[in-house]
Design an enzyme around this catalytic site. Structure first.
Site, PDB file in Angstrom:
ATOM      1  N   ASN B 156       0.795  -1.224   0.000  1.00  0.00           N
ATOM      2  CA  ASN B 156       0.000   0.000   0.000  1.00  0.00           C
ATOM      3  C   ASN B 156       0.826   1.272   0.000  1.00  0.00           C
ATOM      4  OD1 ASN B 156       0.623  -1.181   2.557  1.00  0.00           O
ATOM      5  ND2 ASN B 156      -0.560   0.432   3.548  1.00  0.00           N
ATOM      6  N   GLN B 184      -4.730  -4.149  -1.879  1.00  0.00           N
ATOM      7  CA  GLN B 184      -4.231  -3.021  -2.685  1.00  0.00           C
ATOM      8  C   GLN B 184      -4.006  -3.396  -4.145  1.00  0.00           C
ATOM      9  OE1 GLN B 184      -3.960   0.127  -2.106  1.00  0.00           O
ATOM     10  NE2 GLN B 184      -4.317   0.184   0.101  1.00  0.00           N
ATOM     11  N   SER B 204     -11.008  -5.860  -0.842  1.00  0.00           N
ATOM     12  CA  SER B 204     -11.894  -4.897  -0.183  1.00  0.00           C
ATOM     13  C   SER B 204     -12.551  -4.000  -1.224  1.00  0.00           C
ATOM     14  CB  SER B 204     -11.063  -4.052   0.789  1.00  0.00           C
ATOM     15  OG  SER B 204     -11.876  -3.077   1.379  1.00  0.00           O
ATOM     16  N   HIS B 206     -13.946  -1.013  -1.093  1.00  0.00           N
ATOM     17  CA  HIS B 206     -13.751   0.449  -1.147  1.00  0.00           C
ATOM     18  C   HIS B 206     -12.418   0.846  -1.773  1.00  0.00           C
ATOM     19  CE1 HIS B 206     -10.949   1.479   2.251  1.00  0.00           C
ATOM     20  NE2 HIS B 206     -11.274   0.259   2.637  1.00  0.00           N
ATOM     21  N   THR B 242     -26.636 -12.327   7.938  1.00  0.00           N
ATOM     22  CA  THR B 242     -27.415 -11.997   6.738  1.00  0.00           C
ATOM     23  C   THR B 242     -26.569 -11.152   5.797  1.00  0.00           C
ATOM     24  OG1 THR B 242     -29.435 -12.038   8.044  1.00  0.00           O
ATOM     25  CG2 THR B 242     -29.543 -10.879   5.943  1.00  0.00           C
ATOM     26  N   CYS B 333       3.720  12.461  14.225  1.00  0.00           N
ATOM     27  CA  CYS B 333       3.860  12.585  15.673  1.00  0.00           C
ATOM     28  C   CYS B 333       2.657  11.875  16.286  1.00  0.00           C
ATOM     29  CB  CYS B 333       3.828  14.047  16.104  1.00  0.00           C
ATOM     30  SG  CYS B 333       5.213  15.011  15.483  1.00  0.00           S
TER      31      CYS B 333
END
Lengths: 119, 401
Positions: B156, B184, B204, B206, B242, B333
């Site tokens: 990724n 990816q 995935s 999305h 479901t 950070c």
């Protein structure tokens, strides 16, 4: 996310400069994240005539250097020394946890300035 | 939300209009897919169509594909499912797992859990300095009790594509489960699960313009996994719950589009990558590109950029707040006491300072050629602002008393 104070100060750092003539220099860094701030001062008769800084670090630390210089330029060292913890706490606005180390750096800048003056 | 400044397609992608329309359409078919009356027929048809589109994208048969809630569940299921299968078969035996140090946290954390709870032995393989894990390094790490190897297909952060075919060949006939995190890669490069030869492959929705909260796992025919989610026998008894019909159908529509446009997109993103490299090199001569030198080993939409002397976190903040450009970082950070540095870049041998100076750029379906110039101009401007702060030597910025 950054608040407006931080955005304004890192995107248009009015005090990012180098003084040709300076009377005092303050330097500090955060050993964990590597942020570094160097402030040059031109102090005459107890009055901070000019403050300029250079910095390397996260956006909030870059803004911190500018906020510090903006606050102290044109002010007497005595007045700067009289700033309360609460006043300094408010200077960077609301910070996220990951940005809090910069407030620590800001307090350290004021502490170093006081040390310089009292040395 | 502006799309012009979006250069973080590896984090997530905008949902395409085909997927949105499919979602709205499928959401109206409300019947429970497990029910037995006629009202279910259109729902079943929707799910079948989606499964077929996804199988085409992944390169597998319909009985080999299982819907999940996303890449993280799929990765959890693959690793825990194999482990539980093996643990049940040989409860006293200590299993050995091999993963790459490049893996996503949904692999790293599962393995850490298995290591902590079941005292598994774990080997974490470092890639070479271009982000590649060789089949030879996997072979060298094998032990008599190695039960699982998990290597991602595409990284990724730097976009390196791993030699999955070669690794499959090494593991074949050794009775070692080979899981591949394809999150990816699926929808971004050509993926053919049968040809690649792994046992399980996660993806995935999305990441290829489908909705969030929806993904899947390819399980090679003949391979058995213990279910991760027990329940009402959905997904041929392998994944209870479901089915999220509208989400799955929406992901299916996105998969169909991704399959149809894959060749064209690969070509277009390769051009953008080339433009990014050329323009950045011209405008910021110190720039260094992390990742494979052989560009055929890199997902063309991904570019890992290091600008020595510049703190990427500050650069990204300027890009976001001045230009409305979004990118990802190799470091950040965390709090007053810690700094999080990319485990991927560190495993490739980059120094802490180089990691702090690295940002990830990923383009996608809605990136236009003119956006590349917009981006590279903005980077050059941000670098000049940061150089002014860290190196105030220009005459313009020298104050005199």
């Amino acid at each position: 996310m950054f608040n407006d104070i931080i955005v304004r100060n890192f995107s248009n750092p009015t005090h990012a400069a180098e003084l040709v003539q300076s009377t005092n220099t303050i330097e500090l860094g955060n050993p964990v994240c590597g942020d570094r701030i160097k402030v040059q001062l031109n102090i005459q008769d107890g009055l901070i005539l000019q403050a300029a800084y250079a910095a390397w670090g996260c956006a909030t630390s870059l803004a911190t250097g500018n906020v510090f210089c903006q606050k102290i330029q044109g002010t007497s060292v005595a007045d700067v020394c009289n700033l309360s913890k609460e006043e300094i706490d408010k200077m960077l606005g609301d910070l996220e946890p990951a940005q809090h180390h910069c407030l620590e750096m800001l307090h350290n800048l004021f502490a170093k300035l006081q040390q310089t003056f009292h040395a | 939300m502006s799309i012009q400044g979006y250069f973080d397609y590896n984090a997530t992608t905008p949902v395409c209009s085909e997927a949105i329309n499919a979602f709205v359409n499928a959401a109206k078919a409300f019947a429970n897919p497990s029910s037995k009356y006629a009202l279910v027929k259109p729902v079943g048809a929707f799910l079948s169509e989606a499964r077929e589109s996804l199988c085409k994208l992944v390169g597998c048969a319909t009985d080999e594909l299982f819907f999940t809630s996303g890449g993280t569940e799929s990765n959890n299921w693959a690793l825990k499912g194999v482990f539980l299968r093996e643990f049940t078969a040989a409860p006293g035996e200590s299993a050995h797992i091999i993963i790459s140090a490049l893996e996503h946290s949904s692999i790293l954390e599962v393995v850490r859990y298995l290591e902590r709870t079941f005292h598994c032995e774990v080997s974490r393989l470092n890639p070479d300095n271009e982000g590649i894990i060789s089949a030879e390094s996997v072979l060298a790490a094998l032990r008599p009790n190695t039960r699982v190897v998990s290597i991602m297909l595409a990284n990724n952060e730097v976009g390196s594509i791993q030699p999955i075919c070669d690794i499959s060949r090494v593991l074949r006939d050794r009775n070692i489960h080979f899981h591949v995190d394809g999150v990816q890669a699926v929808g971004k490069i050509k993926v053919d699960a049968h040809m690649l030869g792994m046992d399980t492959l996660s993806f995935s929705g999305h990441k290829f313009y489908g909705p969030k909260g929806c993904g899947g796992l390819y399980i090679r025919r003949g391979v058995t996994l213990e279910p991760l989610i027990h329940g009402g026998g959905q997904e041929r008894g392998y994944r209870g719950g479901t089915e999220a019909v509208a989400m799955i159908v929406s992901m299916g529509a996105a998969a169909k589009l991704a399959s149809e446009q894959l060749d064209e997109n690969l070509q277009r993103f390769a051009q953008y990558s080339d433009l990014l490299r050329k323009q950045l090199t011209q405008k910021v001569p110190t720039v260094v590109f992390n990742g494979p030198k052989n560009l055929s080993m890199q997902v063309p939409n991904t570019l890992s950029i290091c600008i020595p002397g510049i703190r990427a976190e500050a650069l990204a903040a300027i890009l976001d707040n001045l230009n409305g450009i979004q990118v990802s970082l190799g470091s950040a950070c965390s709090n007053n006491k810690t700094m999080s540095l990319s485990h991927v870049l560190l495993s490739m041998g980059l120094t802490d300072e180089e990691v702090k100076s690295t940002l990830r750029v990923s383009v996608g379906l809605y990136t236009q050629e003119e956006d590349i110039k917009f981006f590279t101009d903005a980077v050059a401007n941000a670098v000049s602002i940061l150089n002014r702060i860290s190196k105030p030597v220009s005459e313009d910025h020298v104050l005199t008393t």
